[in-house]
Scaffold this motif. Structure first.
Motif, short mmCIF file in Angstrom:
data_model
loop_
_atom_site.label_atom_id
_atom_site.label_comp_id
_atom_site.label_asym_id
_atom_site.label_seq_id
_atom_site.Cartn_x
_atom_site.Cartn_y
_atom_site.Cartn_z
N GLN A 422 -75.84 48.68 -7.74
CA GLN A 422 -77.15 48.84 -6.98
C GLN A 422 -76.15 47.27 -5.66
O GLN A 422 -75.44 47.44 -4.84
CB GLN A 422 -78.37 48.18 -6.89
CG GLN A 422 -79.38 49.62 -7.55
CD GLN A 422 -80.00 49.10 -7.88
OE1 GLN A 422 -80.50 47.76 -8.25
NE2 GLN A 422 -81.07 49.66 -6.62
N SER A 423 -75.96 46.15 -6.40
CA SER A 423 -75.54 45.10 -5.17
C SER A 423 -73.57 45.32 -5.15
O SER A 423 -73.46 45.34 -3.70
CB SER A 423 -75.82 43.85 -6.29
OG SER A 423 -74.45 44.24 -7.62
N ASP A 428 -80.55 46.84 -1.50
CA ASP A 428 -81.70 46.53 -2.27
C ASP A 428 -81.60 45.92 -3.49
O ASP A 428 -82.71 47.34 -4.39
CB ASP A 428 -82.87 46.56 -1.34
CG ASP A 428 -83.28 45.49 -1.90
OD1 ASP A 428 -82.86 43.78 -2.04
OD2 ASP A 428 -85.30 45.53 -1.22
N ILE A 429 -80.76 45.43 -3.83
CA ILE A 429 -81.85 45.26 -6.07
C ILE A 429 -82.91 44.33 -5.66
O ILE A 429 -82.56 44.64 -7.13
CB ILE A 429 -79.86 43.83 -5.61
CG1 ILE A 429 -79.77 44.06 -7.44
CG2 ILE A 429 -80.29 42.66 -6.06
CD1 ILE A 429 -78.97 42.97 -8.08
N ASN A 430 -83.15 44.21 -5.28
CA ASN A 430 -84.69 43.33 -5.47
C ASN A 430 -85.68 43.90 -5.31
O ASN A 430 -86.98 43.61 -5.69
CB ASN A 430 -84.95 42.41 -4.43
CG ASN A 430 -83.97 41.16 -4.87
OD1 ASN A 430 -84.30 41.23 -6.38
ND2 ASN A 430 -83.68 40.50 -4.31
N SER A 451 -70.40 38.90 -1.92
CA SER A 451 -72.08 38.71 -1.42
C SER A 451 -73.22 39.62 -2.58
O SER A 451 -73.78 39.12 -3.16
CB SER A 451 -72.51 39.97 -0.69
OG SER A 451 -71.17 40.87 0.41
N ALA A 452 -72.14 40.63 -2.60
CA ALA A 452 -72.35 41.52 -4.37
C ALA A 452 -72.61 39.86 -5.75
O ALA A 452 -74.01 40.69 -5.91
CB ALA A 452 -71.55 42.42 -4.30
N ALA A 455 -75.77 38.37 -5.05
CA ALA A 455 -77.45 39.08 -5.25
C ALA A 455 -77.20 39.30 -6.77
O ALA A 455 -78.25 39.16 -7.42
CB ALA A 455 -77.16 40.20 -4.45
N TYR A 456 -76.12 39.93 -7.71
CA TYR A 456 -76.34 40.47 -8.77
C TYR A 456 -76.51 39.12 -9.47
O TYR A 456 -77.57 38.84 -10.60
CB TYR A 456 -74.95 40.84 -9.51
CG TYR A 456 -75.15 40.74 -10.52
CD1 TYR A 456 -74.93 42.29 -10.95
CD2 TYR A 456 -74.45 40.07 -11.85
CE1 TYR A 456 -75.72 42.59 -12.49
CE2 TYR A 456 -74.00 40.41 -13.05
CZ TYR A 456 -75.07 41.57 -13.83
OH TYR A 456 -74.65 41.66 -14.58
N ASN A 459 -80.83 38.15 -8.85
CA ASN A 459 -81.37 38.98 -8.94
C ASN A 459 -81.79 39.11 -10.76
O ASN A 459 -82.25 38.58 -11.64
CB ASN A 459 -81.31 40.49 -9.22
CG ASN A 459 -82.11 41.55 -9.36
OD1 ASN A 459 -81.71 41.38 -10.65
ND2 ASN A 459 -83.57 42.05 -8.54
#
Ligand SMILES: Cc1cc2nc3c(=O)[nH]c(=O)nc-3n(C[C@H](O)[C@H](O)[C@H](O)COP(=O)(O)OP(=O)(O)OC[C@H]3O[C@@H](n4cnc5c(N)ncnc54)[C@H](O)[C@@H]3O)c2cc1C
Length: 585
Positions: A422-423, A428-430, A451-452, A455-456, A459
């Motif tokens: 997803q990231s 949106d991973i959240n 940025s991926a 985000a990973y 989360n």
């Protein structure tokens, strides 16, 4: 408070908010700078060819990532996953893990795919034993041969409210899970290399090079560490002293002792379709049934039970799991005949000559077994270069491990891959974990690798922290550990669970069931959401107990009690409101 103090307080608040604002602006600027030049990974090295490494390789080799993927596995082999009695455990792939399969089915030509590639899922259904109720049917076999066998009953994992999705779960032996994932890797041109033991890595702005013990080297833009709970890659990053971007000395592995930590597992191999004597007759076992066999001995060093989990193939060997403390008698018996004698005394129901060969007794008595690990998670899950063109990321047991009592090891690993997928796609991973496929999610413009991975990391670390809390308190006494402290702990744990089940039945819309049940009943909730609910109820119960104690000891007056009950209820109602608002969102 004097006016001077108020002024100083206001200044402090002003400074800290200005500082926070400046840091946020700087972080944004830095990430924009990094993003402007960075790209998605094109080549990937996965260290570790266990189930999570292979599943990651499949995801990253497929559209939209379409990376060239190489898997480096330490164990020798020709790519054939063989049955290994020392790792003869079974995975229960439940709806949390099946989410990865669901996404995989629909990703052939992402994002416009209408074509479904169900080869892998088909193999899971062929090899895995599907459960129709909770976790399957269980029979608890009494130790006394004169007591008749009870009828098998379903393990429903909770009270009422079992969602339809709970009816979907598959038991599959580890070697078969590895086998079907290897087959899928071959279908997607993933390169699988065996006998490749990770030794070190070095990095520059655009690539990471992995060096193996045999002297070979492999370079890619992204390295995925899927090398199990001792993770040599993670430990290398943590201990790396160089100035490289991949050095991560600030990472910690937070370890917690659970009552199941240190319990040792080894399995005695039973023939397929073995029978259980029942009076003058015998019952042929169902390969897809769960059997728990009780023993006659109950001493802290002699108590032993056997556990059989479902296998789909009726011709496959049935491992009988033994879970014991390290001071148990079976670890000091070193020869086959003595081991057989102990089993004959402890399980008088069985005609042992019919089940186990002399060679197997010998193998079993010599086997060292494996120990259940600490409940642990890594405070770091990814690092990347300043340009954002190269990175290293952890998945599966490499970033979280725990004893198998909550049955989430493989599922939590597969969820890591969904989060990474997803990231990297820029989704949106959240958002809440629901049983959706990628078709329902709108792809945003492809993000940069940095940025991926950021985000990973954000989360996952939060999610793993909650997962480890669940593992510590969820169901750690299910091995009937025999020490006195185990017996006391098990009694208190049972009381706690019984109280929560009762409250959840009496007040179903306010009180959640125990966390381990909620995890299985509501696979759409993240581990954080599950633990937040459980922790809120814990807090309320603790406050109520303290208040009652205070009243009993005369420390509190009735009117104080009333007002604090009102404030506790208000707090609880507010947290419910927040939770429900988030749910609605
Ligand atoms: C004793 C024990 C019993 C368990 N029982 C169960 C159970 O009954 N049910 C359940 O669901 N889960 C169980 N688990 C948890 C489960 O094994 C893991 O959650 C799951 O296997 C995680 O998969 P993974 O691919 O992340 O790691 P692993 O399965 O550990 O795979 C890691 C891979 O990396 C390879 N590797 C390691 N070091 C290197 C290196 N230096 N270079 C190259 N390759 C390397 C290893 O050979 C291995 O193939 C158990 C765990 C333990 C320790």
């Amino acid at each position: 408070m004097t006016s001077k103090k108020i002024l100083r307080g206001q200044k402090l608040i002003l400074w800290s908010s200005t500082w926070a604002l400046l840091s946020a602006v700087a972080a944004e600027a830095f990430s924009a700078l990094a993003s402007s030049s960075s790209t998605a990974p094109t080549s990937v090295i996965v260290v570790g060819g266990g189930p999570i490494g292979l599943a990651t390789a499949i995801t990253l080799s497929r559209p939209p990532h379409s990376c060239q993927v190489t898997v480096l596995e330490r164990q020798e082999g020709n790519g054939q996953a063989l049955y290994d009695p020392t790792r003869s455990y079974l995975y229960n792939v439940n709806p949390r893990g099946l989410l990865w399969f669901d996404r995989h089915l629909k990703t052939t030509n992402y994002p416009n795919s209408t074509e479904i590639d169900d080869q892998l899922f088909l193999r899971l259904t062929q090899k895995g034993s599907a459960t129709t109720q909770g976790m399957g049917n269980i029979m608890v076999v009494p130790a006394d041969p004169n007591v008749p066998l009870p009828a098998p009953r379903p393990v429903t994992l909770g009270t009422g409210n079992v969602t339809v999705s709970m009816k979907r779960s598959y038991w599959i032996p580890r070697h078969q899970m590895v086998e079907i994932l290897q087959e899928e890797c071959h279908r997607h041109n993933v390169t699988l290399l065996h006998g490749k033991q990770f030794q070190s890595l070095s990095a520059n702005e655009t690539a990471v090079t992995v060096s193996c013990a045999d002297g070979s080297e492999y370079t890619a833009s992204l390295v995925v560490a899927a090398d199990g709970y001792e993770s040599p890659v993670r430990e290398y990053l943590r201990q790396c002293n160089s100035q490289d971007w991949c050095a991560a000395p600030q990472w910690k592995v937070r370890r917690y002792l659970s009552p199941a930590t240190g319990v040792k597992l080894k399995a005695l191999q039973f023939p397929p379709n073995f029978t259980i004597p029942n009076g003058t007759e015998s019952v042929v076992t169902d390969s897809e049934g769960i059997y728990v066999v009780r023993g006659t001995k109950d001493g802290s060093r002699t108590r032993l039970g056997l556990g059989f989990l479902p296998v789909k193939d009726p011709n496959l060997v049935r491992p009988a799991n033994t879970n014991t403390r390290p001071d148990h008698l079976i670890w000091s018996i070193k020869d086959g005949p003595s081991m057989k004698q102990y089993f004959q005394e402890n399980f008088p129901r069985f005609e042992w000559d019919n089940y186990v060969s002399e060679e197997e007794w010998e193998r079993f008595s010599q086997a060292k077994g494996t120990s259940f690990p600490f409940c642990q998670y890594s405070t770091g899950a990814a690092v990347w270069s300043a340009s954002g063109n190269a990175g290293v990321v952890l998945v599966g047991d490499a970033c979280h491990a725990f004893p198998p009592d909550i049955g989430q090891g493989i599922n939590a690993g597969l969820q890591d891959i969904v989060a990474l997928d997803q990231s990297l796609r820029g989704e949106d991973i959240n958002t809440r974990v629901v049983e959706t496929s990628v078709q329902n999610s709108t792809p945003i413009t492809a993000p940069t690798l940095s940025s991926a991975l950021a985000a990973y990391r954000k989360n996952r670390v939060a999610e793993h922290r909650a997962l480890i809390r669940l593992a510590r308190f969820g169901a750690p006494y299910q091995y009937r550990q025999p020490w006195l402290r185990d017996r006391i702990g098990r009694f208190l744990w049972t009381l706690n669970v019984a109280l929560r089940i009762m409250l959840s039945k009496l007040l179903p819309s306010i009180c959640p069931p125990p966390a381990v049940l909620l995890t299985n009943q509501r696979p759409d909730l993240t581990f954080r959401q599950v633990m937040r609910r459980a922790d809120t109820l814990t807090l309320v119960l603790q406050i109520l107990v303290l208040q009652l104690l205070g009243l009993r000891l005369g420390l509190l007056k009735a009117k104080w009690l009333l007002s604090s009950w009102i404030s506790t209820s208000a707090f609880y109602a507010a947290s419910l409101l927040v939770r429900n608002t988030k749910k609605a969102a």
